[in-house]
Design an enzyme around this catalytic site. Structure first.
Site, mmCIF file in Angstrom:
data_model
loop_
_atom_site.group_PDB
_atom_site.id
_atom_site.type_symbol
_atom_site.label_atom_id
_atom_site.label_comp_id
_atom_site.label_asym_id
_atom_site.label_seq_id
_atom_site.Cartn_x
_atom_site.Cartn_y
_atom_site.Cartn_z
ATOM 1 N N PRO A 100 36.852 -15.563 48.701
ATOM 2 C CG PRO A 100 36.701 -17.510 50.006
ATOM 3 C CD PRO A 100 36.612 -17.018 48.582
ATOM 4 C CE1 TYR A 101 44.994 -16.956 49.926
ATOM 5 C CE2 TYR A 101 45.505 -15.267 48.309
ATOM 6 C CZ TYR A 101 45.922 -16.211 49.221
ATOM 7 O OH TYR A 101 47.255 -16.413 49.440
#
Length: 271
Positions: free
Chosen positions: A174-175
């Site tokens: 999810p970065y």
């Protein structure tokens, strides 16, 4: 008087908060702001010893205490309010917020650079942790800091971001999505604060950087190509200077930075 001296004169005795100030780019920015004459509150979610070490290093370099280390988790609204309150109680003002604290892909997998994890394979708890730190944390900090800046009629919010290409990189959930959301926050907040004297901009190194985001054991050839954390310092100091009073809703790419050619490093914010 040189532009560097003028900036330092302007920043002297002003007050900044740098979240995640104990390592990597946070450490580099904390030390640079202290060297410019600012008072800095450097926070860490858990690693108190790291921010204490930065405070001690700044004191050795400056000759007196310039950094107040605090343990505070940006995912906790009460912690964010406590940090702002500490700035006002200790120094009587707050001028700058640097939203640097973040969680990266190493929490998804230590092999994220060579073996991408598909989004459906990501642990939901890790997804929540990264989003909570990288998206909600800057909101909680800015929400706590802005009223004081509005009252003063001047302030700077700087959000640490990343290359747009990396936001879209395969396996970077999810970065990547978290930083895309942070850039959306940047441009929306800049519009919300238009005309108040408070600016909001994104600052990014411009490439992979030698920080704690890169796990141990990465190939030496990869490490050799990493940017140093200090790459963000010159554009950060410029963003805090009067020269950037009208710059808001922008992203500044640090490895393109050349003094006197600021436009080369500026892009519109938003992904």
């Amino acid at each position: 008087m040189s532009s560097t001296s003028a900036t330092e004169d302007f920043l002297r005795e002003r007050v900044a908060i740098v979240t995640g100030g104990g390592r990597g780019m946070g450490r580099a920015m904390t030390l640079a702001l202290a060297a410019a004459g600012m008072h800095v509150i450097a926070t860490a979610a858990r690693e108190r010893a790291e921010v204490e070490a930065v405070a001690e290093e700044a004191q050795r370099q400056c000759g007196h205490a310039r950094v107040l280390p605090l343990c505070a988790d940006v995912t906790h609204e009460d912690d964010c309010e406590r940090v702002v309150a500490a700035a006002l109680q200790r120094f009587g003002r707050l001028d700058v917020l640097v939203n640097n604290a973040g969680r990266g892909m190493k929490y998804v997998s230590p092999q994220f650079l060579t073996e991408p994890t598909r989004f459906w394979q990501t642990d939901p708890a890790v997804w929540r942790m990264v989003i909570d730190t990288n998206v909600n944390g800057p909101f909680f900090m800015a929400r706590a800091a802005v009223p004081t800046m509005l009252q003063a009629g001047w302030g700077r919010i700087v959000n640490l971001s990343m290359n747009r290409e990396t936001m879209r990189r395969r396996g970077f959930s999810p970065y990547g999505p978290s930083k895309a959301a942070l850039e959306s926050e940047t441009v929306i907040w800049a519009q919300d604060l238009a005309g108040t004297g408070v600016t909001v901009n994104a600052l990014l190194p411009g490439g992979a950087t030698h920080t704690g985001m890169i796990p141990e054991g990465v190939d030496a050839s990869v490490r050799a190509g990493l940017l140093v954390p200090e790459v963000v310092v010159p554009p950060l100091l410029w963003l805090l200077s009067p020269a950037a009073d009208t710059v808001t809703g922008k992203r500044v790419v640090a490895n393109r930075w050349r003094a006197g050619h600021e436009g080369d490093a500026l892009e519109d914010a938003g992904c």
